[in-house]
Design an enzyme around this catalytic site. Structure first.
Site, PDB file in Angstrom:
ATOM      1  N   CYS A  82     -32.145 -12.543 -57.753  1.00 35.89           N
ATOM      2  CA  CYS A  82     -31.726 -11.587 -58.332  1.00 35.89           C
ATOM      3  C   CYS A  82     -32.069 -10.193 -58.012  1.00 35.89           C
ATOM      4  O   CYS A  82     -33.341 -10.020 -57.659  1.00 35.89           O
ATOM      5  CB  CYS A  82     -32.349 -11.944 -60.034  1.00 35.89           C
ATOM      6  SG  CYS A  82     -31.671 -13.452 -60.621  1.00 35.89           S
ATOM      7  N   CYS A 162     -36.067 -21.485 -63.109  1.00 38.14           N
ATOM      8  CA  CYS A 162     -35.136 -20.322 -63.031  1.00 38.14           C
ATOM      9  C   CYS A 162     -34.471 -20.105 -64.319  1.00 38.14           C
ATOM     10  O   CYS A 162     -33.942 -20.727 -64.800  1.00 38.14           O
ATOM     11  CB  CYS A 162     -34.081 -20.723 -61.784  1.00 38.14           C
ATOM     12  SG  CYS A 162     -32.846 -19.436 -61.501  1.00 38.14           S
ATOM     13  N   CYS A 408     -14.945 -11.089 -54.989  1.00 34.78           N
ATOM     14  CA  CYS A 408     -16.374 -11.447 -54.837  1.00 34.78           C
ATOM     15  C   CYS A 408     -17.156 -10.346 -54.178  1.00 34.78           C
ATOM     16  O   CYS A 408     -18.610 -10.512 -54.286  1.00 34.78           O
ATOM     17  CB  CYS A 408     -16.948 -12.810 -54.757  1.00 34.78           C
ATOM     18  SG  CYS A 408     -16.586 -13.216 -53.158  1.00 34.78           S
TER      19      CYS A 408
END
EC number: 2.1.1.-
Length: 451
Positions: A82, A162, A408
């Site tokens: 992230c 996670c 994407c």
């Protein structure tokens, strides 16, 4: 270049880059700082000096943005999975709108300044959304750990909790590491290129069924491992072995064998069900996939006389949303197992007007056109590399009246729009947040052939 590696400098962050880093200027030198936010005054250390910019690591935040939050993840700064968890979620959505604008400004497709960019559609609860994990396995002092490689390295960061991963998949990978240890299964060694490299765990949201792929560079005996794992987690319906003896960073090899259980798990989207085999592609975020595919349906105005091409179709999930109301749907994908799933799914749902073929879109679509097939609309959902040049030329040559581009990667989207806007008008771009807390941006683009 006025800065040097290891030099410590103060910096005012002016904006955020497409990868989530803060960007500022130090004596006219552009400096990229991961972890910094727009509007912050920081102190950083230069880590690399390039021709036109420098990179730095954040040392201290002297004046914090009001949008800065404390990440709940204990390995956030080392994992790299992230990039923007330190940014308040509503502002993450604004950031993703801006990423699209930055990409368009860089590539400048025709009319880009007038494109309608709709606000990003976010999640109510942007955590534990990933229904699939692909963790690497390595040995730490004789103990097996699973996790991800730190950004830009081959240093494994062990992860046992996670915050963006579906909890069941996390529980299963934790159990897998225990069992690999217990049964002394061989772990991958980069020097010898031998052992288990990667574990894939995927859960179907609709059925709670789970499939697992063990990626190994050598034969492994998994009977006892499978027996204990499936007893602990009856949701596991498939265990497969993928052989990857390559020295490359590719996760999977070409051969996948079902060792135990059923060939596919059952998933649903937009009120229809389908089978999903272990190697077939499907979106990582099932909740937002409903939103994403819903936007694709809104973007195409088709009827009973229309023909649709669903490029990069995977298991056929997008095309099935149209199969009941159009003349025909044709799709292709490079993964044969995905095409087998698509064919079985179409048959199970009674869609005899749906046809699927394994291969590259840039090879198959020209062949179909030579055979006389004419599409009124085309849906493209390419990988991060964007559309192949040959496919772009094919689309521009045959010019279907309508097109939906599911992207994407905003950079390759903007690049492809430079060519597509020679023939098509962009009606709007609708971003959908498929990957909260990351810099990745997914978008649906509605295009119409210019009259």
């Amino acid at each position: 270049m006025v800065v040097k590696v290891k030099q410590k400098i103060p910096l005012k962050i002016k904006r955020m880059g497409i990868n989530g880093e803060g960007i500022g200027f130090y004596q006219k030198t552009l400096v990229f700082v991961p972890g910094a936010l727009k509007g912050e005054n920081i102190f950083c250390q230069i880590t690399a000096v390039k021709r036109n910019f420098a990179e730095a690591k954040l040392l201290t935040v002297n004046k914090a943005s009001k949008n800065r939050v404390k990440p709940a993840c204990s390995v956030y700064e080392t994992c790299g999975g992230c990039q923007i968890m330190h940014l308040a979620y509503p502002k993450q959505l604004d950031f993703k709108d801006d990423v699209i604008r930055q990409a368009l400004k860089k590539f400048k497709p025709t009319g880009y300044e007038q494109f309608e960019i709709r606000p990003t559609l976010g999640m109510k609860k942007p955590d534990h959304y990933r229904a699939k994990l692909q963790f690497q396995l390595r040995s730490f002092g004789g103990t097996v750990k699973a996790g991800l490689f730190s950004q830009g390295s081959h240093r494994l960061v062990p992860i046992d909790n996670c915050l963006v991963q579906d909890q069941l998949t996390q529980d299963i990978i934790n159990k897998i590491t225990q069992l690999v240890d217990k049964y002394k299964l061989p772990i991958y060694n980069e020097r010898k290129i031998a052992g288990i490299r990667t574990i894939m765990v995927r859960k179907a949201q609709a059925s709670d069924q789970v499939q697992i792929i063990v990626v190994s560079s050598k034969e492994v005996r998994l009977a006892n491992f499978i027996g204990e794992l499936t007893k602990a987690f009856p949701q596991v319906k498939t265990v497969a072995l993928n052989s990857n003896r390559s020295k490359s960073s590719e996760i999977y090899g070409d051969e996948t064998e079902i060792l135990w259980g059923q060939e596919a798990i059952h998933e649903e989207v937009l009120d229809y069900g389908f089978a999903l085999s272990p190697r077939a592609f499907y979106q990582l975020n099932p909740q937002q996939t409903e939103v994403l595919y819903g936007e694709v349906v809104k973007a195409l105005d088709v009827g009973s006389k229309d023909h649709i091409i669903d490029a990069y179709c995977g298991v056929g999930s997008i095309g099935f949303a149209f199969a009941g109301k159009v003349k025909s749907v044709r799709g292709m994908d490079i993964i044969p197992e995905a095409i087998e799933d698509a064919q079985k799914n179409a048959k199970a749902m009674g869609f005899d007007n749906a046809y699927y073929e394994a291969g590259k879109a840039e090879d198959i679509i020209p062949k179909w056109y030579k055979q006389g097939y004419r599409a009124d609309a085309i849906i493209v959902d390419p990988p991060r590399t964007g559309l192949d040049d040959k496919l772009l030329k094919t689309i521009l040559h045959y010019q279907p009246k309508q097109m939906v581009y599911v992207s994407c990667n905003t950079s390759t989207l903007a690049r492809d729009l430079v060519q597509l806007t020679k023939v098509y008008d962009v009606h709007y771009i609708q971003s959908v947040d498929m990957f909260p807390h990351t810099a990745r941006t997914e978008a649906v683009v509605k295009l119409q052939k210019r009259v």
